[in-house]
Design an enzyme around this catalytic site. Structure first.
Site, mmCIF file in Angstrom:
data_model
loop_
_atom_site.group_PDB
_atom_site.id
_atom_site.type_symbol
_atom_site.label_atom_id
_atom_site.label_comp_id
_atom_site.label_asym_id
_atom_site.label_seq_id
_atom_site.Cartn_x
_atom_site.Cartn_y
_atom_site.Cartn_z
ATOM 1 N N HIS A 69 0.811 -1.212 0.000
ATOM 2 C CA HIS A 69 0.000 0.000 0.000
ATOM 3 C C HIS A 69 0.843 1.261 0.000
ATOM 4 O O HIS A 69 0.400 2.317 -0.444
ATOM 5 C CB HIS A 69 -0.914 0.034 1.224
ATOM 6 C CG HIS A 69 -1.908 -1.087 1.269
ATOM 7 N ND1 HIS A 69 -2.712 -1.416 0.211
ATOM 8 C CD2 HIS A 69 -2.226 -1.961 2.267
ATOM 9 C CE1 HIS A 69 -3.498 -2.434 0.545
ATOM 10 N NE2 HIS A 69 -3.205 -2.787 1.778
ATOM 11 N N HIS A 77 5.634 7.216 6.180
ATOM 12 C CA HIS A 77 5.314 6.569 4.908
ATOM 13 C C HIS A 77 4.824 7.632 3.925
ATOM 14 O O HIS A 77 4.676 8.806 4.283
ATOM 15 C CB HIS A 77 4.267 5.468 5.109
ATOM 16 C CG HIS A 77 2.987 5.968 5.703
ATOM 17 N ND1 HIS A 77 2.763 6.030 7.061
ATOM 18 C CD2 HIS A 77 1.870 6.463 5.124
ATOM 19 C CE1 HIS A 77 1.566 6.527 7.292
ATOM 20 N NE2 HIS A 77 0.993 6.805 6.127
ATOM 21 N N HIS A 97 2.432 8.932 0.294
ATOM 22 C CA HIS A 97 1.266 8.829 -0.579
ATOM 23 C C HIS A 97 1.488 9.730 -1.791
ATOM 24 O O HIS A 97 1.965 10.862 -1.652
ATOM 25 C CB HIS A 97 -0.001 9.274 0.153
ATOM 26 C CG HIS A 97 -0.342 8.433 1.336
ATOM 27 N ND1 HIS A 97 -1.128 7.298 1.249
ATOM 28 C CD2 HIS A 97 -0.006 8.555 2.645
ATOM 29 C CE1 HIS A 97 -1.253 6.763 2.446
ATOM 30 N NE2 HIS A 97 -0.587 7.505 3.324
ATOM 31 N N GLU A 146 -2.686 13.225 -0.071
ATOM 32 C CA GLU A 146 -4.034 12.921 0.424
ATOM 33 C C GLU A 146 -4.730 14.202 0.863
ATOM 34 O O GLU A 146 -5.817 14.525 0.383
ATOM 35 C CB GLU A 146 -3.948 11.905 1.567
ATOM 36 C CG GLU A 146 -3.385 10.568 1.111
ATOM 37 C CD GLU A 146 -3.734 9.443 2.044
ATOM 38 O OE1 GLU A 146 -4.404 8.494 1.596
ATOM 39 O OE2 GLU A 146 -3.330 9.493 3.229
ATOM 40 N N HIS A 149 3.731 11.091 5.750
ATOM 41 C CA HIS A 149 3.072 11.065 7.048
ATOM 42 C C HIS A 149 4.019 10.486 8.091
ATOM 43 O O HIS A 149 4.437 9.330 7.976
ATOM 44 C CB HIS A 149 1.804 10.214 7.003
ATOM 45 C CG HIS A 149 0.718 10.778 6.153
ATOM 46 N ND1 HIS A 149 -0.344 10.032 5.686
ATOM 47 C CD2 HIS A 149 0.524 12.041 5.693
ATOM 48 C CE1 HIS A 149 -1.146 10.809 4.971
ATOM 49 N NE2 HIS A 149 -0.635 12.015 4.948
ATOM 50 N N THR A 173 -5.823 7.396 7.572
ATOM 51 C CA THR A 173 -6.328 7.483 6.199
ATOM 52 C C THR A 173 -6.395 6.127 5.518
ATOM 53 O O THR A 173 -6.657 6.044 4.318
ATOM 54 C CB THR A 173 -5.470 8.434 5.345
ATOM 55 O OG1 THR A 173 -4.158 7.880 5.189
ATOM 56 C CG2 THR A 173 -5.386 9.822 5.966
ATOM 57 N N THR A 174 -6.167 5.063 6.259
ATOM 58 C CA THR A 174 -6.295 3.688 5.764
ATOM 59 C C THR A 174 -7.154 2.911 6.753
ATOM 60 O O THR A 174 -7.267 3.291 7.927
ATOM 61 C CB THR A 174 -4.927 3.000 5.615
ATOM 62 O OG1 THR A 174 -4.268 2.998 6.892
ATOM 63 C CG2 THR A 174 -4.061 3.706 4.590
#
Length: 246
Positions: free
Chosen positions: A84, A111, A113, A117, A130, A197-198
């Protein structure tokens, strides 16, 4: 501001790190974000929560709160492709931390994105990092850093140079990485109450979004998106009356 109990927060943090191995949520198709709440009872908050992240930062309220203080000296030890995202994890006894609200919050992992986001006045950035922190009560603070396409990021390259290309792979980070160089020098920020957010999209997370972006090169961005095979950002969620303060 609403926080969860230490036990719940620790569980959420564990799920955030390991959910790729145990669930079938994704960013595309039947497991895409709009279906997360339907995939598992544990993910219902993704659909029913009223304080979900990410958000679009548009209207803000002025507030007087303490500056963000960062204390990063150790750096991450493991880099993981969990299917992910690409995640850099700290050692268990790390000294890396922040001070916020006169409390210490220890860095657990960070991590990425792409695209971002959170958005600002509707703008998506090329990438968002993040940094997930936890205090001694198990409460979470996520510090978000935006990246625009531009000059290559030398500190980021230390991670990108060993990035695992296959899901469920991890490598040791042997090169000394300075987390401070992955944050802008100007640490002014927006703040709001949100969620992971997951899945499971647990709420009670304090979000600190730094206003000043960094840059990464088009090649660095392309390597990340190629490794992920697709965008890995959840769409912005409704504020439901929440305030964003600065």
């Amino acid at each position: 501001m609403k926080h969860f109990t230490g036990k719940v927060a620790l569980l959420a943090l564990s799920i955030l790190s390991t959910s790729a191995y145990a669930s079938h949520w994704s960013y595309q198709g039947e497991g895409a974000p709009e279906h997360w709440g339907e995939l598992d009872d544990a993910y219902k908050t993704c659909q029913t929560g009223m304080n979900q992240s990410p958000i679009d930062i548009d209207s803000t309220v002025k507030a007087h709160f303490s500056p963000l203080q960062t204390h990063y000296s150790d750096g991450p030890v493991t880099l993981t492709n969990n299917g992910h995202t690409i995640q850099a994890s700290e050692k268990a006894d790390t000294r890396d931390s922040i001070t916020l609200d006169k409390q210490s919050w220890t860095l657990q992992q960070f991590h990425f994105h792409a695209p971002s986001e959170n958005t600002v006045h509707g703008k998506k950035y090329a990438m968002e990092m993040h940094l997930v922190h936890k205090n001694d009560k198990g409460e979470l603070v996520v510090v978000a850093v935006m990246f625009d396409k531009g000059a290559a990021n030398a500190e980021l390259e230390k991670l990108w140079g060993v990035m695992p290309e296959q899901a469920e792979q991890n490598v040791s980070i042997t090169e000394n990485l300075d987390v401070n160089k992955l944050l802008p020098k100007n640490k002014t920020y927006w703040r709001f109450s949100g969620s992971l957010t997951t899945p499971p999209c647990s709420e009670g997370v304090t979000w600190v979004v730094l206003k000043k972006p960094l840059t990464l090169s088009a090649e660095q961005l392309a390597k990340f998106t190629h490794t992920m095979h697709h965008d890995n950002n959840r769409p912005v969620q409704s504020l439901h009356g929440r305030l964003v303060v600065e």
